[in-house]
Design an enzyme around this catalytic site. Structure first.
Site, short mmCIF file in Angstrom:
data_model
loop_
_atom_site.label_atom_id
_atom_site.label_comp_id
_atom_site.label_asym_id
_atom_site.label_seq_id
_atom_site.Cartn_x
_atom_site.Cartn_y
_atom_site.Cartn_z
N CYS A 7 0.82 -1.21 0.00
CA CYS A 7 0.00 0.00 0.00
C CYS A 7 0.85 1.27 0.00
O CYS A 7 2.07 1.22 0.15
CB CYS A 7 -0.94 -0.02 1.21
SG CYS A 7 -2.43 0.99 0.98
N ASP A 145 -5.39 -3.45 11.88
CA ASP A 145 -4.25 -2.55 11.96
C ASP A 145 -4.18 -1.96 13.37
O ASP A 145 -5.15 -2.02 14.13
CB ASP A 145 -4.38 -1.43 10.91
CG ASP A 145 -3.05 -0.77 10.57
OD1 ASP A 145 -2.06 -1.02 11.28
OD2 ASP A 145 -3.02 0.00 9.59
#
Length: 226
Positions: A7, A145
């Site tokens: 990402c 996360d």
């Protein structure tokens, strides 16, 4: 084999090299205050170039593309996602299950990733499971996360993976949060996720990837490193 998303892509050269190294998906931060934020027009240029690339092992394998949105207007999410031809829409803010259902109503083809932020000090297996159950009928995947106040991903910090151990059996989990070449194998062993997602700790500087780190990360995730 675990699914790998890299990402925070901001550069075409990085995108093409990462595809060549065998990543399954590229992620673009399209909203939120982030050093890795990219404008849709630039993301589109990179995606067009990347669609012409193939993984070196199997030319039939084409990369997928994910857009990251944080508390964004629904119409803007739909407009940008359609313009870029995204495969995955990652919702990393405080979006409701209904918000996700509205996206699916518009286009069932999108795969939706919902971020769940994990607090080491208060989260537990059961509390994480409860949050995920709320979205189970709307989300295709859950991105775990590390929690940090007012920060929606990209912290570069790991959480206690033992909290998520076993969740991969019941939910399609994508693990993120401070993953790098050195810890990714242990993270996969503990959590058993569908996929992994990395950005910050694979960089030379915000938005610019370190290809040696990316290569080793993908190798270690696949268990190929010696």
């Amino acid at each position: 084999m675990v699914w790998v998303k890299i990402c925070g892509i901001t550069r075409k050269d990085d995108a093409l090299k990462i595809i060549n190294l065998g990543a399954d998906a590229l992620g673009f931060v399209l909203s939120a205050e982030s050093a890795r934020k990219i404008e849709p027009g630039k993301a589109e240029e990179i995606i067009i170039a990347a669609k012409g690339a193939s993984a070196p092992v199997d030319n039939s394998i084409k990369p997928s593309f994910a857009g990251v949105f944080v508390n964004e207007d629904l119409n803007k999410v739909l407009e940008i996602s359609e313009k870029l031809g995204l495969d995955y829409i990652q919702l990393s803010g405080d979006e409701s299950p209904d918000f996700l259902k509205q996206i699916k109503k518009y286009n069932k083809g999108y795969k939706l990733i919902k971020l769940i932020r994990v607090r080491d000090d208060s989260s537990s297996f059961e509390s994480l499971k409860k949050q995920m159950l709320e979205f189970k009928k709307a989300a295709d995947f859950f991105l775990l996360d590390t929690y940090k106040k007012n920060i929606y991903g990209g912290t570069g910090k790991s959480f206690n993976w033992e909290l998520a151990g076993g969740l991969g059996r019941d939910f399609p989990v994508i693990l993120a949060g401070g993953l790098d070449c050195e810890n990714v194998a242990d993270a996969i062993r503990i959590v058993r996720p569908f996929g992994i997602d990395a950005s910050t700790r694979l960089e030379e500087s915000p938005g610019k990837k370190d290809m040696q780190k990316v290569e080793k990360f993908i190798e270690n995730a696949a268990g190929k490193a010696g």
